[in-house]
Write a protein that holds these residues in place. Structure first.
Motif, PDB file in Angstrom:
ATOM      1  N   CYS A 271       0.816  -1.215   0.000  1.00  0.00           N
ATOM      2  CA  CYS A 271       0.000   0.000   0.000  1.00  0.00           C
ATOM      3  C   CYS A 271       0.852   1.269   0.000  1.00  0.00           C
ATOM      4  CB  CYS A 271      -0.956  -0.007   1.182  1.00  0.00           C
ATOM      5  SG  CYS A 271      -2.291  -1.216   1.025  1.00  0.00           S
ATOM      6  N   ASP A 272       2.090   1.165  -0.455  1.00  0.00           N
ATOM      7  CA  ASP A 272       2.977   2.314  -0.623  1.00  0.00           C
ATOM      8  C   ASP A 272       3.401   2.944   0.700  1.00  0.00           C
ATOM      9  OD1 ASP A 272       2.598   2.010  -3.426  1.00  0.00           O
ATOM     10  OD2 ASP A 272       0.730   3.156  -3.275  1.00  0.00           O
ATOM     11  N   GLY A 273       3.201   2.255   1.812  1.00  0.00           N
ATOM     12  CA  GLY A 273       3.665   2.759   3.097  1.00  0.00           C
ATOM     13  C   GLY A 273       5.103   2.344   3.344  1.00  0.00           C
ATOM     14  N   ASN A 274       5.667   2.787   4.464  1.00  0.00           N
ATOM     15  CA  ASN A 274       7.050   2.440   4.822  1.00  0.00           C
ATOM     16  C   ASN A 274       7.046   1.766   6.188  1.00  0.00           C
ATOM     17  OD1 ASN A 274       9.787   2.331   5.555  1.00  0.00           O
ATOM     18  ND2 ASN A 274      10.257   4.114   4.298  1.00  0.00           N
ATOM     19  N   PRO A 275       6.847   0.443   6.222  1.00  0.00           N
ATOM     20  CA  PRO A 275       6.757  -0.267   7.508  1.00  0.00           C
ATOM     21  C   PRO A 275       8.060  -0.260   8.290  1.00  0.00           C
ATOM     22  CG  PRO A 275       6.799  -1.829   5.683  1.00  0.00           C
ATOM     23  CD  PRO A 275       6.630  -0.473   5.082  1.00  0.00           C
ATOM     24  N   VAL A 276       9.211  -0.151   7.608  1.00  0.00           N
ATOM     25  CA  VAL A 276      10.492  -0.090   8.321  1.00  0.00           C
ATOM     26  C   VAL A 276      10.544   1.185   9.153  1.00  0.00           C
ATOM     27  CG1 VAL A 276      12.986   0.070   8.070  1.00  0.00           C
ATOM     28  CG2 VAL A 276      11.689  -1.488   6.608  1.00  0.00           C
ATOM     29  N   ASP A 277      10.189   2.322   8.561  1.00  0.00           N
ATOM     30  CA  ASP A 277      10.177   3.586   9.299  1.00  0.00           C
ATOM     31  C   ASP A 277       9.146   3.554  10.425  1.00  0.00           C
ATOM     32  OD1 ASP A 277      12.170   4.610   7.755  1.00  0.00           O
ATOM     33  OD2 ASP A 277      10.890   5.943   6.569  1.00  0.00           O
ATOM     34  N   ALA A 278       7.997   2.939  10.146  1.00  0.00           N
ATOM     35  CA  ALA A 278       6.943   2.860  11.160  1.00  0.00           C
ATOM     36  C   ALA A 278       7.403   2.024  12.356  1.00  0.00           C
ATOM     37  CB  ALA A 278       5.676   2.266  10.549  1.00  0.00           C
ATOM     38  N   ALA A 279       8.076   0.894  12.083  1.00  0.00           N
ATOM     39  CA  ALA A 279       8.577   0.030  13.159  1.00  0.00           C
ATOM     40  C   ALA A 279       9.683   0.730  13.941  1.00  0.00           C
ATOM     41  CB  ALA A 279       9.085  -1.280  12.574  1.00  0.00           C
ATOM     42  N   LYS A 280      10.543   1.461  13.234  1.00  0.00           N
ATOM     43  CA  LYS A 280      11.626   2.210  13.889  1.00  0.00           C
ATOM     44  C   LYS A 280      11.061   3.268  14.820  1.00  0.00           C
ATOM     45  CE  LYS A 280      15.694   5.035  12.865  1.00  0.00           C
ATOM     46  NZ  LYS A 280      16.528   5.628  11.776  1.00  0.00           N
ATOM     47  N   SER A 281      10.071   3.992  14.342  1.00  0.00           N
ATOM     48  CA  SER A 281       9.438   5.027  15.150  1.00  0.00           C
ATOM     49  C   SER A 281       8.802   4.441  16.398  1.00  0.00           C
ATOM     50  CB  SER A 281       8.382   5.756  14.313  1.00  0.00           C
ATOM     51  OG  SER A 281       7.691   6.705  15.081  1.00  0.00           O
ATOM     52  N   LEU A 282       8.154   3.309  16.240  1.00  0.00           N
ATOM     53  CA  LEU A 282       7.491   2.656  17.369  1.00  0.00           C
ATOM     54  C   LEU A 282       8.500   2.168  18.394  1.00  0.00           C
ATOM     55  CD1 LEU A 282       5.049   1.417  18.789  1.00  0.00           C
ATOM     56  CD2 LEU A 282       5.190  -0.531  17.219  1.00  0.00           C
ATOM     57  N   HIS A 283       9.553   1.523  17.915  1.00  0.00           N
ATOM     58  CA  HIS A 283      10.546   0.945  18.833  1.00  0.00           C
ATOM     59  C   HIS A 283      11.385   2.010  19.532  1.00  0.00           C
ATOM     60  CE1 HIS A 283      13.313  -1.846  20.602  1.00  0.00           C
ATOM     61  NE2 HIS A 283      14.333  -1.412  19.875  1.00  0.00           N
ATOM     62  N   GLN A 284      11.714   3.084  18.821  1.00  0.00           N
ATOM     63  CA  GLN A 284      12.575   4.117  19.391  1.00  0.00           C
ATOM     64  C   GLN A 284      11.793   5.212  20.112  1.00  0.00           C
ATOM     65  OE1 GLN A 284      15.276   5.544  16.370  1.00  0.00           O
ATOM     66  NE2 GLN A 284      16.235   3.536  16.083  1.00  0.00           N
ATOM     67  N   SER A 285      10.497   5.085  20.176  1.00  0.00           N
ATOM     68  CA  SER A 285       9.679   6.047  20.900  1.00  0.00           C
ATOM     69  C   SER A 285       9.818   5.827  22.403  1.00  0.00           C
ATOM     70  CB  SER A 285       8.215   5.917  20.488  1.00  0.00           C
ATOM     71  OG  SER A 285       7.691   4.673  20.938  1.00  0.00           O
ATOM     72  N   ASN A 286       9.159   6.649  23.185  1.00  0.00           N
ATOM     73  CA  ASN A 286       9.257   6.517  24.635  1.00  0.00           C
ATOM     74  C   ASN A 286       8.639   5.228  25.163  1.00  0.00           C
ATOM     75  OD1 ASN A 286       6.704   7.627  23.859  1.00  0.00           O
ATOM     76  ND2 ASN A 286       6.296   8.078  26.011  1.00  0.00           N
ATOM     77  N   ILE A 287       7.769   4.588  24.376  1.00  0.00           N
ATOM     78  CA  ILE A 287       7.170   3.325  24.849  1.00  0.00           C
ATOM     79  C   ILE A 287       8.044   2.127  24.504  1.00  0.00           C
ATOM     80  CG2 ILE A 287       4.867   4.287  24.680  1.00  0.00           C
ATOM     81  CD1 ILE A 287       4.402   2.634  22.194  1.00  0.00           C
ATOM     82  N   GLN A 288       9.015   2.281  23.597  1.00  0.00           N
ATOM     83  CA  GLN A 288      10.019   1.260  23.282  1.00  0.00           C
ATOM     84  C   GLN A 288       9.413  -0.112  22.979  1.00  0.00           C
ATOM     85  OE1 GLN A 288      12.620   1.484  26.711  1.00  0.00           O
ATOM     86  NE2 GLN A 288      13.868   3.061  25.742  1.00  0.00           N
ATOM     87  N   ALA A 289       8.374  -0.127  22.178  1.00  0.00           N
ATOM     88  CA  ALA A 289       7.734  -1.399  21.845  1.00  0.00           C
ATOM     89  C   ALA A 289       8.648  -2.270  20.984  1.00  0.00           C
ATOM     90  CB  ALA A 289       6.422  -1.144  21.094  1.00  0.00           C
TER      91      ALA A 289
END
Length: 451
Positions: A271-289
């Motif tokens: 769907c033309d999204g960027n799941p790598v960037d999305a996963a990076k943002s999620l993991h490196q956020s304050n919630i560290q998922a």
């Protein structure tokens, strides 16, 4: 880095696909609990509106019959049999006999399904390394939130070992969620479940990301209802699903909460999204998922892409192609987990051996109970069958049919319990020997380190 608690959750999730079975049969309506009538009177057996199961999964839930288990009364059964109409077919007689004598296998089968074949170190709180092995990952008061992302693209209708990927994904999600501790919250997000996988429906499908089970403690009825509404149909907006999960976890995370995400997919982002960037943002956020991915029968290109997402998300990626793959991975992860706890002396090996014996003996008791119930039911059905022949209630054709049906039922039940016993026994033995070997290796390494 994937935390030790996160590894345990990932291991539990993948083991969920193993030894999983579903019943599609219609159970016998419950038999009335009326008090016994006056002596000499016989309560008529009412014909129930059901059809006897042809496969073993249905046979497990057909009982209990009126005279099953400890309610068996040979005299009363004979009186009941004498009321059978002459000229019954073998199938009709079988149906009536089940209402009288079918045993209730469901409670015993539940013991197989809930059997704990994992190993753990009971001395985990008494390690020789002190605080080094008592970090925050092992604190019992650390809470966790788990989000399961299920791919509903059209390709999930494809089959693995005769079952659709979607069905396997649902079963794994349900078993995993039901095994979580009560204080762990779980959510389910599905994506690509609207429109279709045709080009003209791409926009609709790519915008279809929905949290169908909001983040909360596991509720079996609500969870299963949510999963039942997922059908494979559209495209694959992985990035959008990760972003939606990020928002949900962000709103519900406190300082001591660990967040773990599981993505179930059989392909890459379409769907033309960027799941790598999305996963990076999620993991490196304050919630560290932590983001883990299970790939269903994916090709090499998809494996590489999905692995990138898991790596950048601080988690693990695993391709699932068969039950054997799941067994191997589960055994490997289980060994790693137990070995991580077992960094001290030979006492751990003694405890593991005791645990192995307990599990082996427990499994033997379950199988003995199951086998005994099968033999008991068959003997009682055969006794009733003999009585019907003696009273000439059945014609020769019905006699042959009924005898074949009864034997077929027993054979199917026998094969079922033997397969369950052998499968669980292999897992127990494999886990035990691997753990024992690993513990000894780590014990030697730690002795060397502390010299």
């Amino acid at each position: 880095m994937l935390t030790r608690y996160g590894i345990r959750l990932f291991t539990l999730f993948l083991s969920a696909c193993l030894l999983v079975s579903c019943s599609n049969s219609t159970p016998t309506p419950p038999v009335s609990d009326k008090k016994e009538e006056e002596k000499g009177q016989v309560e008529k057996v009412e014909v129930k509106d059901f059809e006897p199961a042809k496969e073993v999964e249905g046979m497990l839930t057909e009982g209990p019959g009126k005279y099953a288990g400890e309610r068996y009364d040979k005299k009363r059964i004979k009186e009941e049999l004498m009321q059978f109409s002459k000229g019954l077919t073998g199938q009709e007689a079988y149906k009536k006999l089940l209402q009288l004598l079918a045993e209730d296998y469901a409670p015993i089968d539940k013991k197989y399904k809930n059997f704990d074949y994992t190993f753990y170190n009971p001395n985990a709180d008494d390690t020789p390394n002190g605080t080094d092995d008592k970090g925050s990952d092992n604190k019992s008061d650390k809470s966790a939130q788990v989000s399961i992302l299920i791919d509903a693209s059209g390709s999930m209708a494809g089959k693995v070992n005769g079952q659709t990927k979607m069905k396997l994904a649902k079963e794994a999600a349900e078993r995993f969620a039901s095994s979580l501790p009560q204080n762990v919250k779980v959510s389910v997000v599905t994506y690509g479940h609207k429109g279709s996988n045709r080009e003209q429906d791409k926009k609709v499908s790519c915008n279809s990301t929905e949290e169908i089970y909001p983040l909360s403690e596991y509720n079996e009825a609500k969870f299963n209802k949510a999963l039942n509404n997922i059908n494979p149909t559209g495209w694959t907006p992985i990035a959008s699903a990760i972003e939606k999960t990020h928002q949900s976890l962000q709103q519900n995370t406190s300082a001591d909460t660990e967040n773990v995400v599981f993505i179930i997919s059989d392909g890459i982002e379409t769907c033309d999204g960027n799941p790598v960037d999305a996963a990076k943002s999620l993991h490196q956020s304050n919630i560290q998922a932590v983001v883990n991915i299970v790939g269903f029968d994916v090709n090499n290109e998809a494996q590489q892409e999905l692995k990138k997402i898991a790596d950048i998300g601080g988690g693990e990626y695993e391709t699932v192609k068969s039950a054997k793959d799941l067994n191997s991975y589960f055994n490997k992860k289980n060994m790693e987990l137990i070995s991580a706890w077992s960094k001290w002396g030979g006492d751990s090996k003694i405890e593991i051996s005791r645990m192995y014996n307990d599990k082996f003996n427990e499994l033997g008791k379950i199988s003995k109970e199951f086998n005994g119930t099968i033999d008991l039911e068959y003997a009682r059905l055969q006794d009733a069958f003999t009585q019907l022949q003696k009273e000439e209630i059945l014609n020769s054709g019905a006699i042959n049919d009924l005898n074949r049906i009864l034997l077929d039922r027993k054979n199917k039940l026998d094969r079922y319990y033997l397969d369950k016993h052998r499968g669980l026994n292999i897992i127990i033995s494999t886990n035990y020997h691997s753990i024992k070997s690993k513990i000894e290796k780590i014990r030697q390494e730690n002795i060397k380190k502390n010299k």
